[in-house]
Design a protein around this motif. Structure first.
Motif, short mmCIF file in Angstrom:
data_model
loop_
_atom_site.label_atom_id
_atom_site.label_comp_id
_atom_site.label_asym_id
_atom_site.label_seq_id
_atom_site.Cartn_x
_atom_site.Cartn_y
_atom_site.Cartn_z
N GLU A 374 0.83 -1.21 0.00
CA GLU A 374 0.00 0.00 0.00
C GLU A 374 0.86 1.25 0.00
OE1 GLU A 374 -2.52 -0.26 3.41
OE2 GLU A 374 -3.93 -1.62 2.43
N ARG A 375 1.90 1.20 0.80
CA ARG A 375 2.73 2.38 0.98
C ARG A 375 3.56 2.69 -0.25
NH1 ARG A 375 4.38 6.35 1.80
NH2 ARG A 375 4.86 7.61 3.61
N PHE A 376 4.02 1.64 -0.94
CA PHE A 376 4.95 1.86 -2.06
C PHE A 376 4.34 1.60 -3.43
CE2 PHE A 376 8.76 2.84 0.22
CZ PHE A 376 8.62 2.21 1.44
N GLY A 377 3.08 1.22 -3.44
CA GLY A 377 2.43 0.96 -4.72
C GLY A 377 2.98 -0.26 -5.43
N THR A 378 3.51 -1.21 -4.67
CA THR A 378 4.03 -2.43 -5.30
C THR A 378 3.00 -3.55 -5.15
OG1 THR A 378 5.17 -2.72 -3.19
CG2 THR A 378 6.50 -2.05 -5.05
N SER A 379 3.31 -4.68 -5.77
CA SER A 379 2.40 -5.83 -5.65
C SER A 379 3.18 -7.02 -5.09
CB SER A 379 1.87 -6.20 -7.03
OG SER A 379 2.95 -6.67 -7.81
N MET A 380 2.46 -8.08 -4.77
CA MET A 380 3.12 -9.29 -4.28
C MET A 380 4.09 -9.82 -5.34
SD MET A 380 2.91 -10.19 -1.39
CE MET A 380 4.09 -11.46 -1.00
N ALA A 381 3.65 -9.71 -6.61
CA ALA A 381 4.51 -10.19 -7.71
C ALA A 381 5.82 -9.39 -7.73
CB ALA A 381 3.79 -10.06 -9.03
N ASP A 382 5.73 -8.09 -7.44
CA ASP A 382 6.96 -7.27 -7.38
C ASP A 382 7.87 -7.76 -6.25
OD1 ASP A 382 5.16 -4.20 -8.06
OD2 ASP A 382 6.25 -5.57 -9.41
N LEU A 383 7.26 -7.97 -5.07
CA LEU A 383 8.08 -8.35 -3.92
C LEU A 383 8.73 -9.70 -4.13
CD1 LEU A 383 5.97 -7.23 -0.81
CD2 LEU A 383 7.61 -5.92 -2.13
N CYS A 384 8.00 -10.61 -4.77
CA CYS A 384 8.54 -11.96 -4.95
C CYS A 384 9.36 -12.10 -6.23
CB CYS A 384 7.41 -12.98 -4.99
SG CYS A 384 6.53 -13.06 -3.44
N GLY A 385 9.22 -11.12 -7.13
CA GLY A 385 9.86 -11.25 -8.44
C GLY A 385 11.32 -10.86 -8.46
N LYS A 386 11.85 -10.73 -9.69
CA LYS A 386 13.29 -10.53 -9.85
C LYS A 386 13.66 -9.09 -10.28
CE LYS A 386 14.98 -14.98 -9.70
NZ LYS A 386 13.94 -15.48 -8.90
N ASN A 387 12.66 -8.25 -10.43
CA ASN A 387 12.92 -6.89 -10.89
C ASN A 387 13.93 -6.17 -10.00
OD1 ASN A 387 12.79 -4.21 -11.63
ND2 ASN A 387 10.58 -4.30 -12.06
N ARG A 388 14.98 -5.58 -10.63
CA ARG A 388 16.05 -4.94 -9.84
C ARG A 388 15.89 -3.43 -9.78
NH1 ARG A 388 18.14 -7.25 -6.28
NH2 ARG A 388 19.78 -5.69 -6.28
N LYS A 389 14.76 -2.93 -10.26
CA LYS A 389 14.57 -1.48 -10.20
C LYS A 389 14.47 -1.03 -8.76
CE LYS A 389 12.25 -0.24 -14.48
NZ LYS A 389 10.94 -0.63 -14.95
N ARG A 390 15.02 0.15 -8.51
CA ARG A 390 15.05 0.69 -7.16
C ARG A 390 13.67 0.75 -6.50
NH1 ARG A 390 18.01 3.18 -3.56
NH2 ARG A 390 16.74 4.68 -2.45
N GLU A 391 12.65 1.15 -7.31
CA GLU A 391 11.30 1.30 -6.75
C GLU A 391 10.77 -0.02 -6.22
OE1 GLU A 391 12.78 2.72 -9.61
OE2 GLU A 391 11.00 2.52 -10.88
N VAL A 392 11.33 -1.11 -6.71
CA VAL A 392 10.85 -2.42 -6.25
C VAL A 392 11.81 -3.01 -5.21
CG1 VAL A 392 10.21 -4.73 -7.01
CG2 VAL A 392 9.79 -2.77 -8.49
#
Ligand code: ADP
Ligand code: MG
Length: 456
Positions: A374-392
């Motif tokens: 909620e705070r960062f506008g991310t999703s579970m897929a973002d948290l569990c995924g491999k994306n290396r972008k800073r926002e994630v």
């Protein structure tokens, strides 16, 4: 205090308070106080790199802690020691990761203890009326594996110590016979592994992992309920293989088998075929004893009065009580306050309106994920995924940090929750956030504070 081992444990306790458990796990594992003379202390380490880091980063802290204990000025030096064999490796409460470079397991019977939290033992499990029978039954399974009660089925509400008991059984098994094959797993891991095994045609490996064990410890079996007949069938076979061989099965659940949704009759019958015991919410005395045990594990000096106050005002989930103790520890440390009744009252009253709030935001991994997303506008897929972008990456590491720090989960478990990451990745992530939070102008510090405010 003049026993070097004891002195060193006390130093580690203080270092852990100042930094974190992961620092202890990374740099202080396999260290010891080798010599202590009038004016010098020599710390033994096992690798040149560790030696260098300890010297550069922690020499001052170590000296300060030691001087406080022995009450005289000391110079602190470091010496390289031969690696000891793994049986002398520390596995006390301060170390919840398998040390690196551990001697290989015996070739014939590989140990699969990776998920077993070594901090959960019978020694630090407080016995009271609420859990006396469960505790006795658990102990019996380690004394007469496969014979006393098979399966042992333990059920009870969240935060009542089921996972603790389950791991205690596993740790005791290994203590009695280091070669025994003990597998602890939340049933969700079984489900995931099964799906993967079918998908990648690795069913033999799957069977090997789950069926070739002297003891399986199955956590949160309620998640096998629902529309999962193939998985239930596979579990039935696993159960039977192990049971028929006379090996031990222990199962935990938040409800009795008959209340697990759409659980096939044959599994209900199997689960109920041994001993079924309930852990009920802790009564006042047990709560108090647990608060005392936990706070001393955390190095938190609570007065008797303060401990009683917590026992009276907290709910029955020990996980939440632990969360509260962690919070008290960090607040008193950060603001340099004593852990006395006044401070506690202000922290606890801050918590209050509690019931409603706790129910809305129970201290669980799910809540942490939800709040972070909620705070960062991310999703579970973002948290569990491999994306290396800073926002994630930052929110992902914040989740690691909160799961570790506020929930006290071990790195292995956090790794599983976050898409099967390695425990070292979690360790680094959590530590990175912890370090940044110690600096004043960290941009995400307010976000973390806000998440914590919602949590408590
Ligand atoms: P559950 O699996 O029932 O939800 P856990 O085993 O995860 O609960 O327990 C939550 C926390 O409370 C753990 O840190 C555990 O060590 C602690 N705890 C629960 N019961 C006891 C007890 N009787 N003695 C000591 N610690 C306990
Ligand atoms: Mg549990």
């Amino acid at each position: 205090m003049d026993d070097p081992e004891q002195i060193w444990q006390s130093v580690l306790g203080q270092i852990e308070l100042k930094y974190s458990t992961s620092i202890i796990n990374t740099w202080f594992n396999n260290t010891s106080l080798g010599r202590l003379t009038e004016s010098q202390a020599v710390i033994n380490c096992q690798s040149p790199y560790t030696k260098e880091i300890l010297y550069k980063r922690y020499q001052k802290d170590i000296a300060a802690c030691l001087e406080k204990i022995v009450q005289r000025p000391l110079s602190v030096d470091f010496e390289l020691m031969e690696k000891k064999d793994s049986s002398t490796t520390r596995t006390g409460p301060l170390f919840d990761q398998a040390p690196e470079g551990k001697a290989a397991a015996p070739p014939t019977k590989p140990r699969s203890t990776r998920n077993l939290n070594p901090r959960y033992t019978f020694d630090n499990f407080v016995v009271g009326n609420c859990n006396r029978v469960a505790h006795a039954a658990a102990l019996a399974t380690t004394e007469q594996p496969g014979r006393a009660y098979n399966p042992l089925f333990i059920y009870g509400g969240s935060g009542m110590g089921k996972t603790h008991l389950l791991c205690a059984i596993g740790n005791e098994f290994i203590k009695r016979d280091p070669t025994s094959r003990v597998l602890y797993f939340p049933v969700e891991t079984f489900i995931n592994d099964f799906v993967q095994a079918i998908r990648f045609k690795k069913t033999n490996q799957f069977k090997e992992k789950y069926r070739q064990n002297d003891c399986i410890l199955v956590d949160d079996i309620q998640f096998i309920g629902g529309d999962k007949s193939t998985i239930q069938e596979e579990f039935f076979h696993t159960f039977n293989k192990i049971h028929n061989r006379g090996n031990q099965i222990v199962i935990c659940s938040d409800r009795p088998p008959a209340e697990i949704e759409q659980l096939t009759n044959r599994l209900v019958t199997r689960f109920a075929g041994g001993l079924m015991v309930e852990i009920s919410p802790p009564e006042y005395e047990t709560k108090l004893a647990i608060i005392q045990t936990k706070s001393s594990e955390l190095g938190l000096e609570l007065s008797g009065e303060a401990a009683e106050f917590i026992a009276q005002s907290a709910g029955s989930s020990i996980r939440e009580i632990e969360g509260l103790l962690l919070r008290i520890r960090s607040e008193t440390l950060v603001q340099n306050l004593p852990a006395d009744l006044n401070t506690l009252k202000s922290i606890v009253s801050h918590n209050n309106g509690t019931k409603e709030k706790t129910e809305k935001h129970p201290l669980t991994p799910e809540t942490i994920f939800k709040l972070v997303n909620e705070r960062f506008g991310t999703s579970m897929a973002d948290l569990c995924g491999k994306n290396r972008k800073r926002e994630v990456v930052v929110p992902r590491q914040i989740a690691m940090y909160l799961l570790r720090n506020d929930l006290g989960l071990n790195f292995e478990h956090i790794g599983q929750l976050l898409g099967g990451r390695d425990h070292t990745t979690i360790m680094h992530g959590a530590e990175k956030i912890s370090k940044k939070l110690q600096k004043k102008e960290t941009p995400f510090a307010p976000a973390v504070r806000q998440i914590r405010q919602t949590l408590y």
